[in-house]
Design an enzyme around this catalytic site. Structure first.
Site, short mmCIF file in Angstrom:
data_model
loop_
_atom_site.label_atom_id
_atom_site.label_comp_id
_atom_site.label_asym_id
_atom_site.label_seq_id
_atom_site.Cartn_x
_atom_site.Cartn_y
_atom_site.Cartn_z
CE LYS A 198 30.42 -89.68 -10.11
NZ LYS A 198 29.88 -91.29 -9.89
CG ASP A 229 32.38 -92.68 -10.77
OD1 ASP A 229 33.37 -94.35 -10.02
OD2 ASP A 229 31.27 -92.74 -9.70
CE LYS A 265 33.83 -95.89 -7.02
NZ LYS A 265 32.51 -94.74 -7.87
CG ASP A 274 38.91 -108.38 -12.34
OD1 ASP A 274 40.03 -109.24 -12.69
OD2 ASP A 274 38.09 -108.24 -13.07
CB THR A 295 31.37 -90.31 0.39
OG1 THR A 295 30.78 -91.05 -0.38
CG2 THR A 295 32.92 -89.40 0.31
NE ARG A 331 22.40 -88.57 -4.78
CZ ARG A 331 22.26 -89.59 -3.76
NH1 ARG A 331 21.07 -90.25 -3.36
NH2 ARG A 331 23.61 -89.70 -3.04
#
Length: 246
Positions: free
Chosen positions: A39, A66, A68, A71, A130, A222
């Protein structure tokens, strides 16, 4: 329709949240025989640009971009057209941009892929991050109601727009499946193995918990990329995924 079957090694998306391409590629290289999809988010893409997408593809990885998009429909359609040309496996748009915006994004991706003989990328709608707690949604963003209800509403809208699935927390998986069907893809960030500790995400879940609820893809950053041995961490998570698949 029958539920889409995804191989265990295809279920994990590794979030390469680095501020430079060298570190990102170094980690990807360590994971090359374990994970298939990387990603690329805003931090890495703004540093490395489209080159990072091509480098990862050359290394044999699928890329989930990713960024997002959110617009006006015409602008997002242009962005979808551009990113499709870079051969990404998947990219996302914000469901909050509305039905027309999502429709235009998917249409543009299909048109560009067919015009250049590329695989049509999967287009995924972002429901709620999240990091969005109930108070954040209601008091700060100003949207009334439960997080779960808003997520399901956005998922239905994404399906109506022709998108392939949505990004949501693990806590909404079963509700999305009920509302949109088992084949509507769920991409789940906020995945933290029990041994990985806490972070800034609020609505988190372990890999096993998410898979038991029916998640198609797990976004993990992570716990793998900050581990002393990223490959060993990835294999440990992959084993948990395989156990749930059996």
């Amino acid at each position: 329709m029958t539920e889409q079957r995804v191989k265990p090694e295809e279920k994990i998306f590794v979030a390469l949240d680095y501020d430079n391409m060298d570190d990102a590629l170094r980690t990807a290289d360590k994971l090359g025989d374990t994970i298939r999809t990387m990603k690329v988010g805003l931090q890495l893409f703004f540093h490395a640009g489209p080159q990072i997408l091509h480098r990862l593809n050359e290394m044999g990885f699928q890329v989930f971009m990713d960024c997002k998009f959110h617009d006006i429909p015409n602008t997002v359609a242009g962005a979808a057209d551009s990113v499709t040309q870079h051969g990404v496996y998947m990219f996302n748009v914000h469901c909050g941009g509305g039905l027309a915006m999502m429709q235009r994004a998917k249409e543009a991706a299909i048109h560009r892929a067919k015009a250049q003989g590329l695989t049509i990328p999967k287009v995924i709608g972002v429901t709620q991050l999240t990091s969005t707690a109930q108070e954040t949604l209601n008091r700060e963003i100003g949207i009334p109601g439960d997080v779960r209800d808003i997520v399901v509403h956005y998922a239905r809208l994404a399906k109506e727009a022709g998108l392939d699935g949505v990004v949501a927390s693990g806590h909404e998986i079963s509700y999305i499946r009920e509302a949109c069907g088992e084949d509507f893809l769920t991409v789940i960030p906020g995945i933290r193995p029990t041994w990985a500790g806490a972070n800034d995400q609020k609505r988190v879940m372990t890999p096993g918990e998410a898979l038991r609820l029916g998640a198609h893809y797990l976004v993990i950053g992570r716990a793998i990329t900050h581990a002393n041995d990223p490959r060993a961490a990835a294999l440990r998570i992959l084993e948990e995924v395989r156990q749930e698949a059996n």
